[in-house]
Design an enzyme around this catalytic site. Sequence first.
Site, PDB file in Angstrom:
ATOM      1  N   PRO A 155       0.984  -1.125   0.022  1.00  0.00           N
ATOM      2  CA  PRO A 155       0.110  -0.101   0.210  1.00  0.00           C
ATOM      3  C   PRO A 155       0.775   1.229  -0.198  1.00  0.00           C
ATOM      4  O   PRO A 155       0.311   2.303  -0.019  1.00  0.00           O
ATOM      5  CB  PRO A 155      -1.055  -0.025   1.358  1.00  0.00           C
ATOM      6  CG  PRO A 155       0.236  -1.093   2.202  1.00  0.00           C
ATOM      7  CD  PRO A 155       1.006  -1.888   1.377  1.00  0.00           C
ATOM      8  N   THR A 156       2.078   1.269   0.066  1.00  0.00           N
ATOM      9  CA  THR A 156       2.819   2.515   0.199  1.00  0.00           C
ATOM     10  C   THR A 156       3.250   3.167  -0.978  1.00  0.00           C
ATOM     11  O   THR A 156       3.102   2.496  -2.321  1.00  0.00           O
ATOM     12  CB  THR A 156       4.360   2.058   1.039  1.00  0.00           C
ATOM     13  OG1 THR A 156       5.016   1.467   0.195  1.00  0.00           O
ATOM     14  CG2 THR A 156       3.967   1.509   2.306  1.00  0.00           C
ATOM     15  N   CYS A 157       3.757   4.225  -0.913  1.00  0.00           N
ATOM     16  CA  CYS A 157       3.946   5.266  -1.948  1.00  0.00           C
ATOM     17  C   CYS A 157       5.536   5.061  -2.520  1.00  0.00           C
ATOM     18  O   CYS A 157       6.254   5.973  -2.599  1.00  0.00           O
ATOM     19  CB  CYS A 157       3.725   6.781  -1.851  1.00  0.00           C
ATOM     20  SG  CYS A 157       1.954   6.891  -1.262  1.00  0.00           S
ATOM     21  N   ASP A 158       5.912   3.756  -2.394  1.00  0.00           N
ATOM     22  CA  ASP A 158       7.135   3.496  -3.053  1.00  0.00           C
ATOM     23  C   ASP A 158       6.937   2.388  -4.152  1.00  0.00           C
ATOM     24  O   ASP A 158       6.466   1.445  -3.833  1.00  0.00           O
ATOM     25  CB  ASP A 158       8.123   2.978  -1.738  1.00  0.00           C
ATOM     26  CG  ASP A 158       9.490   2.997  -2.081  1.00  0.00           C
ATOM     27  OD1 ASP A 158      10.004   2.428  -3.253  1.00  0.00           O
ATOM     28  OD2 ASP A 158      10.264   3.634  -1.473  1.00  0.00           O
ATOM     29  N   ASN A 160       4.988   5.902   5.448  1.00  0.00           N
ATOM     30  CA  ASN A 160       3.710   6.524   4.991  1.00  0.00           C
ATOM     31  C   ASN A 160       2.691   6.714   6.212  1.00  0.00           C
ATOM     32  O   ASN A 160       1.524   6.786   5.701  1.00  0.00           O
ATOM     33  CB  ASN A 160       3.199   5.843   3.827  1.00  0.00           C
ATOM     34  CG  ASN A 160       3.623   6.220   2.510  1.00  0.00           C
ATOM     35  OD1 ASN A 160       3.716   5.776   1.426  1.00  0.00           O
ATOM     36  ND2 ASN A 160       4.409   7.424   2.252  1.00  0.00           N
TER      37      ASN A 160
END
Length: 376
Positions: free
Chosen positions: A322-325, A366
Amino acid sequence: MTERIRKFLKRRREEGPCLVVDLEVIRENYLAFAKTLPDTRVFYAVKANPAPEILKLLVELGSSFDTASPAEIEMVLAAGATADRISFGNTIKKERDIARAYELGVRLFAVDSGVEVEKIARAAPGSKVFCRILCDGTGAEWPLSRKFGCAPEMASGILEQAHRLGLVTHGISFHVGSQQNDVKAWDKALASAAAIFNEVSERGLTLSMVNLGGGFPARYLKNVPKVDAYGKSIFRALRKHFGNRIPETIIEPGRGLVGDAGIIEAEVVLISKKSADDPVRWVYLDIGKFGGLAETIDESIRYPIRTPRDGSKLAPCVIAGPTCDSVDVLYEKEPYMLPVSLEIGDKVLIEAAGAYTTTYSSVAFNGFPPLKSYVI
Ligand SMILES: *Cc1c(COP(=O)(O)O)cnc(C)c1O
């Protein structure tokens, strides 16, 4: 999944992914090791899962512990073990951490270099040391090669130096690589260990212990040999290389003790496609590489994933966290088959997740909290 975990998850109210570990499975695994290698001491590799309940159970069962830092040593002591059941098995230690371990009563240390020997001689005088030798990790899905251990030819010199500096030369250690699928992987390392025993004895010193390391697998998607097969193969190799002078042995299972005792419950956050005719769907979970599934790096460990819609038609998916990476993708090179009917909000179960998950989960990347853990 065990009945106890099923019941626990049914009652759970909180949000977010969590790991549930069943102590009964760990107890069975421990007893299986003890049965198949009756003359071998078990040193549980604490890094696999240091939950206090797990450490406490293992203390009660008679286990010893392989640790890598003063904090791990303190956790094991807090669980009730005495310091003579603890090994400081990391070959990369600050001198003040060695001193701290010594102060806490630890007298067994790993080395793979002369300078580490010097540190131990200064900070933990008179302690026992064992020298770790390199292993190439062939056959392992999570190899630990290169970083730890010295070339076998170096070992006798390092041990001789330890002796000169007043330390007790105790033995040889190695690790054949984690999630080792080949029951014969110990043979080559044991041949090297036996050769070092001889070489050291020609120099007038004695060694008494071989640390066989970890590497025992958990069952992910593929079948793996049973503990019993490893025990037999290791014993055969010991006989072959040491004849009737088999040394004291220890094993350091991490994954093999706790891996299949835990299940992660996670949730589907989004299912989407990157283009209209893309045959592969993207399934985003509320757990990823930063939430505890770091061993999916290079898609090394492929966890079994169960869904409430198993049994219906399957289609290939990319699974991501789910993270922005953008590195937070679990399986893409080799897409994962999941039911076409899978929906946003569905709970999925990630099996055999008891080892190397809580310890690998980030603190708050995040804003996602670290992986919750329940030990039942
Ligand atoms: C991590 C580690 C282990 C445990 O390895 P598994 O493959 O999980 O059994 C054992 N010994 C040492 C020194 C380790 O670093």
